[in-house]
Design a protein around this motif. Structure first.
Motif, PDB file in Angstrom:
ATOM      1  N   LEU A 220       0.835  -1.202   0.000  1.00 13.47           N
ATOM      2  CA  LEU A 220       0.000   0.000   0.000  1.00 13.47           C
ATOM      3  C   LEU A 220       0.869   1.251   0.000  1.00 13.47           C
ATOM      4  CD1 LEU A 220      -3.079   0.695   0.132  1.00 13.47           C
ATOM      5  CD2 LEU A 220      -2.771   1.012   2.589  1.00 13.47           C
ATOM      6  N   SER A 221       1.924   1.250   0.834  1.00 13.39           N
ATOM      7  CA  SER A 221       2.836   2.402   0.904  1.00 13.39           C
ATOM      8  C   SER A 221       3.591   2.592  -0.408  1.00 13.39           C
ATOM      9  CB  SER A 221       3.830   2.215   2.052  1.00 13.39           C
ATOM     10  OG  SER A 221       3.159   2.172   3.294  1.00 13.39           O
ATOM     11  N   ALA A 222       3.931   1.475  -1.056  1.00 13.39           N
ATOM     12  CA  ALA A 222       4.662   1.555  -2.329  1.00 13.39           C
ATOM     13  C   ALA A 222       3.787   2.122  -3.438  1.00 13.39           C
ATOM     14  CB  ALA A 222       5.172   0.167  -2.714  1.00 13.39           C
ATOM     15  N   LYS A 223       2.519   1.715  -3.447  1.00 11.66           N
ATOM     16  CA  LYS A 223       1.613   2.186  -4.496  1.00 11.66           C
ATOM     17  C   LYS A 223       1.146   3.612  -4.242  1.00 11.66           C
ATOM     18  CE  LYS A 223      -2.361   0.838  -7.271  1.00 11.66           C
ATOM     19  NZ  LYS A 223      -3.310  -0.243  -7.620  1.00 11.66           N
ATOM     20  N   PHE A 224       0.993   3.968  -2.947  1.00  4.02           N
ATOM     21  CA  PHE A 224       0.514   5.306  -2.597  1.00  4.02           C
ATOM     22  C   PHE A 224       1.468   5.933  -1.576  1.00  4.02           C
ATOM     23  CE2 PHE A 224      -3.271   2.589  -3.338  1.00  4.02           C
ATOM     24  CZ  PHE A 224      -3.740   3.185  -4.497  1.00  4.02           C
ATOM     25  N   PRO A 225       2.639   6.398  -2.011  1.00  2.00           N
ATOM     26  CA  PRO A 225       3.646   6.951  -1.080  1.00  2.00           C
ATOM     27  C   PRO A 225       3.180   8.221  -0.367  1.00  2.00           C
ATOM     28  CG  PRO A 225       4.278   7.319  -3.372  1.00  2.00           C
ATOM     29  CD  PRO A 225       3.119   6.385  -3.400  1.00  2.00           C
ATOM     30  N   CYS A 226       2.082   8.812  -0.820  1.00  2.72           N
ATOM     31  CA  CYS A 226       1.581  10.040  -0.196  1.00  2.72           C
ATOM     32  C   CYS A 226       0.819   9.768   1.099  1.00  2.72           C
ATOM     33  CB  CYS A 226       0.663  10.783  -1.163  1.00  2.72           C
ATOM     34  SG  CYS A 226      -0.758   9.812  -1.703  1.00  2.72           S
ATOM     35  N   LEU A 227       0.546   8.507   1.423  1.00  2.00           N
ATOM     36  CA  LEU A 227      -0.242   8.181   2.612  1.00  2.00           C
ATOM     37  C   LEU A 227       0.560   8.423   3.882  1.00  2.00           C
ATOM     38  CD1 LEU A 227      -2.048   4.866   1.545  1.00  2.00           C
ATOM     39  CD2 LEU A 227      -2.905   7.224   1.417  1.00  2.00           C
ATOM     40  N   THR A 228      -0.057   9.102   4.842  1.00  2.00           N
ATOM     41  CA  THR A 228       0.583   9.370   6.125  1.00  2.00           C
ATOM     42  C   THR A 228       0.399   8.178   7.066  1.00  2.00           C
ATOM     43  OG1 THR A 228      -1.414  10.327   7.104  1.00  2.00           O
ATOM     44  CG2 THR A 228       0.035  11.815   5.859  1.00  2.00           C
ATOM     45  N   ALA A 229       1.056   8.243   8.237  1.00  3.20           N
ATOM     46  CA  ALA A 229       0.909   7.175   9.234  1.00  3.20           C
ATOM     47  C   ALA A 229      -0.554   7.030   9.659  1.00  3.20           C
ATOM     48  CB  ALA A 229       1.791   7.473  10.442  1.00  3.20           C
ATOM     49  N   LYS A 230      -1.245   8.172   9.807  1.00  2.00           N
ATOM     50  CA  LYS A 230      -2.657   8.121  10.181  1.00  2.00           C
ATOM     51  C   LYS A 230      -3.497   7.504   9.068  1.00  2.00           C
ATOM     52  CE  LYS A 230      -6.339  10.924  12.213  1.00  2.00           C
ATOM     53  NZ  LYS A 230      -6.737  12.274  12.693  1.00  2.00           N
ATOM     54  N   ASP A 231      -3.161   7.814   7.827  1.00  2.00           N
ATOM     55  CA  ASP A 231      -3.852   7.212   6.683  1.00  2.00           C
ATOM     56  C   ASP A 231      -3.704   5.687   6.711  1.00  2.00           C
ATOM     57  OD1 ASP A 231      -4.565   9.709   5.678  1.00  2.00           O
ATOM     58  OD2 ASP A 231      -2.804   9.833   4.382  1.00  2.00           O
ATOM     59  N   LEU A 232      -2.488   5.237   6.983  1.00  2.00           N
ATOM     60  CA  LEU A 232      -2.219   3.803   6.995  1.00  2.00           C
ATOM     61  C   LEU A 232      -2.978   3.108   8.121  1.00  2.00           C
ATOM     62  CD1 LEU A 232       1.620   3.840   6.245  1.00  2.00           C
ATOM     63  CD2 LEU A 232      -0.220   3.148   4.696  1.00  2.00           C
ATOM     64  N   LYS A 233      -3.077   3.769   9.285  1.00  2.00           N
ATOM     65  CA  LYS A 233      -3.878   3.202  10.385  1.00  2.00           C
ATOM     66  C   LYS A 233      -5.313   3.016   9.939  1.00  2.00           C
ATOM     67  CE  LYS A 233      -1.352   5.374  14.220  1.00  2.00           C
ATOM     68  NZ  LYS A 233      -1.470   6.293  15.376  1.00  2.00           N
ATOM     69  N   TYR A 234      -5.847   4.053   9.326  1.00  2.00           N
ATOM     70  CA  TYR A 234      -7.233   4.021   8.868  1.00  2.00           C
ATOM     71  C   TYR A 234      -7.429   2.877   7.872  1.00  2.00           C
ATOM     72  CZ  TYR A 234     -11.772   6.019   7.539  1.00  2.00           C
ATOM     73  OH  TYR A 234     -13.108   6.214   7.334  1.00  2.00           O
ATOM     74  N   CYS A 235      -6.478   2.706   6.970  1.00  2.00           N
ATOM     75  CA  CYS A 235      -6.568   1.637   5.976  1.00  2.00           C
ATOM     76  C   CYS A 235      -6.533   0.258   6.636  1.00  2.00           C
ATOM     77  CB  CYS A 235      -5.424   1.751   4.970  1.00  2.00           C
ATOM     78  SG  CYS A 235      -5.561   3.196   3.878  1.00  2.00           S
ATOM     79  N   CYS A 236      -5.727   0.124   7.676  1.00  2.10           N
ATOM     80  CA  CYS A 236      -5.670  -1.153   8.403  1.00  2.10           C
ATOM     81  C   CYS A 236      -7.021  -1.482   9.024  1.00  2.10           C
ATOM     82  CB  CYS A 236      -4.609  -1.094   9.501  1.00  2.10           C
ATOM     83  SG  CYS A 236      -2.913  -1.130   8.902  1.00  2.10           S
ATOM     84  N   TYR A 237      -7.643  -0.483   9.640  1.00  2.00           N
ATOM     85  CA  TYR A 237      -8.935  -0.717  10.286  1.00  2.00           C
ATOM     86  C   TYR A 237     -10.002  -1.091   9.258  1.00  2.00           C
ATOM     87  CZ  TYR A 237      -6.648   1.604  14.230  1.00  2.00           C
ATOM     88  OH  TYR A 237      -5.793   1.941  15.231  1.00  2.00           O
ATOM     89  N   LEU A 238      -9.953  -0.473   8.084  1.00  5.33           N
ATOM     90  CA  LEU A 238     -10.911  -0.822   7.032  1.00  5.33           C
ATOM     91  C   LEU A 238     -10.616  -2.227   6.490  1.00  5.33           C
ATOM     92  CD1 LEU A 238     -11.214   2.534   5.039  1.00  5.33           C
ATOM     93  CD2 LEU A 238     -12.899   1.523   6.580  1.00  5.33           C
ATOM     94  N   LYS A 239      -9.347  -2.581   6.404  1.00  4.81           N
ATOM     95  CA  LYS A 239      -8.954  -3.919   5.970  1.00  4.81           C
ATOM     96  C   LYS A 239      -9.522  -4.966   6.934  1.00  4.81           C
ATOM     97  CE  LYS A 239      -6.299  -6.954   3.677  1.00  4.81           C
ATOM     98  NZ  LYS A 239      -6.516  -7.313   2.264  1.00  4.81           N
ATOM     99  N   MET A 240      -9.581  -4.623   8.218  1.00  7.12           N
ATOM    100  CA  MET A 240     -10.144  -5.519   9.234  1.00  7.12           C
ATOM    101  C   MET A 240     -11.668  -5.498   9.231  1.00  7.12           C
ATOM    102  SD  MET A 240      -7.681  -4.524  12.446  1.00  7.12           S
ATOM    103  CE  MET A 240      -8.675  -5.471  13.618  1.00  7.12           C
ATOM    104  N   ASN A 241     -12.235  -4.654   8.364  1.00  5.47           N
ATOM    105  CA  ASN A 241     -13.699  -4.493   8.259  1.00  5.47           C
ATOM    106  C   ASN A 241     -14.318  -3.901   9.529  1.00  5.47           C
ATOM    107  OD1 ASN A 241     -16.035  -4.543   6.737  1.00  5.47           O
ATOM    108  ND2 ASN A 241     -16.664  -6.537   7.526  1.00  5.47           N
TER     109      ASN A 241
END
Length: 286
Positions: A220-241
């Motif tokens: 995810l970080s490689a495809k979207f390097p603009c994502l912040t640490a908070k963005d990545l947290k949010y993505c993890c939570y959505l990945k967990m549904n």
């Protein structure tokens, strides 16, 4: 006819048992079976296979040991309620799912119901994930790793909620104390703020998450390097549904902020308007 799931409640004091049942009276979708002896807890756990076991004994460790003694593969999730006088740390086997909560805090407002519903929801999510995907990493199965992640996420949520209540209580006291005490109170508030946002929480969460979802964050970080640490947290939570309400509680933000963050993430990831962010992330790197 609707079949209710069973929740087994055990306590060695009638007052505690009555208080627990009273606090759960709104949970009409579940059937509650009670026991006051350890031997009964063991027998009932075998016969009714409850969705959850709630323990409020003076020695919860003894009950857990008794449950494990009859089956090495015991896997029913448990919630242990601890009074303020209980200081002994529970010794929990790795593959066992055990949550803890303060008895006094649980009896306030709707706290125990909220906690139980959160546990049951998260456990069901991990079971769904595990039934469709088996991943072995460092000797742990997918279901064990998901349980670790579930347990850590919920316990972190509980910790943040308690810290927020303490912080609010300190603010209420602030106006009625002298200058020296105000300084000390503000130092406590600042410590709470730092603890609540401690980077170690994220590092621990990431460790569990990456065991269950290897390569997700890296890709995810490689495809979207603009994502912040908070963005990545949010993505993890959505990945967990996780639901929007789960995310709101974990991140300590309001519902509007959750929606705004979701909108900004879609823009950063250049998703089409019709694309659902949650569905996209759940399929990403799977």
């Amino acid at each position: 006819m609707t079949t209710h799931e069973n929740i087994l409640i055990g306590s060695d004091t009638s007052a505690s048992l009555a208080a627990i049942l009273k606090s759960l009276q709104t949970m009409n979708q579940y059937s509650f079976i009670t026991a006051t002896r350890v031997s009964d807890i063991v027998q009932l756990s075998k016969s009714i296979q409850p969705a959850l076991i709630i323990l409020s004994f003076r020695d919860n460790q003894n009950v857990i040991n008794s449950l494990l003694s009859y089956s090495r593969d015991f896997s029913i999730p448990m919630l242990c309620l601890r009074t303020r006088n209980q200081h002994r740390e529970l010794q929990i086997r790795d593959n066992l799912v055990v949550f803890t909560q303060s008895f006094e805090y649980g009896m306030q407002s709707n706290n125990l119901v909220t906690n139980i519903l959160g546990i049951l929801k998260l456990i069901k999510k991990t079971e769904r994930v595990s039934s469709s995907k088996t991943v072995l990493s460092k000797g742990k199965s997918s279901i064990d790793q998901n349980k670790d992640l579930t347990r850590y996420t919920l316990e972190l949520d509980q910790k943040k909620a308690v810290l927020d209540k303490i912080k609010e209580r300190i603010k209420q006291l602030y106006a009625d104390v002298d200058a020296s005490t105000k300084t000390q109170l503000m130092a406590i508030v600042n410590t709470i703020k730092m603890t609540r946002n401690d980077r170690k929480h994220w590092d621990d969460f990431k460790h569990y998450f990456e065991n269950v979802n290897p390569e997700f964050l890296k890709k995810l970080s490689a495809k979207f390097p603009c994502l912040t640490a908070k963005d990545l947290k949010y993505c993890c939570y959505l990945k967990m549904n996780m639901s929007n309400e789960d995310i709101r509680l974990i991140l300590g933000i309001n519902q509007e902020s959750v929606r705004t963050h979701k909108y900004r993430l879609k823009k950063k990831m250049v998703l089409e308007k019709h694309q659902d962010l949650r569905n996209y992330l759940q399929a990403f790197a799977s």
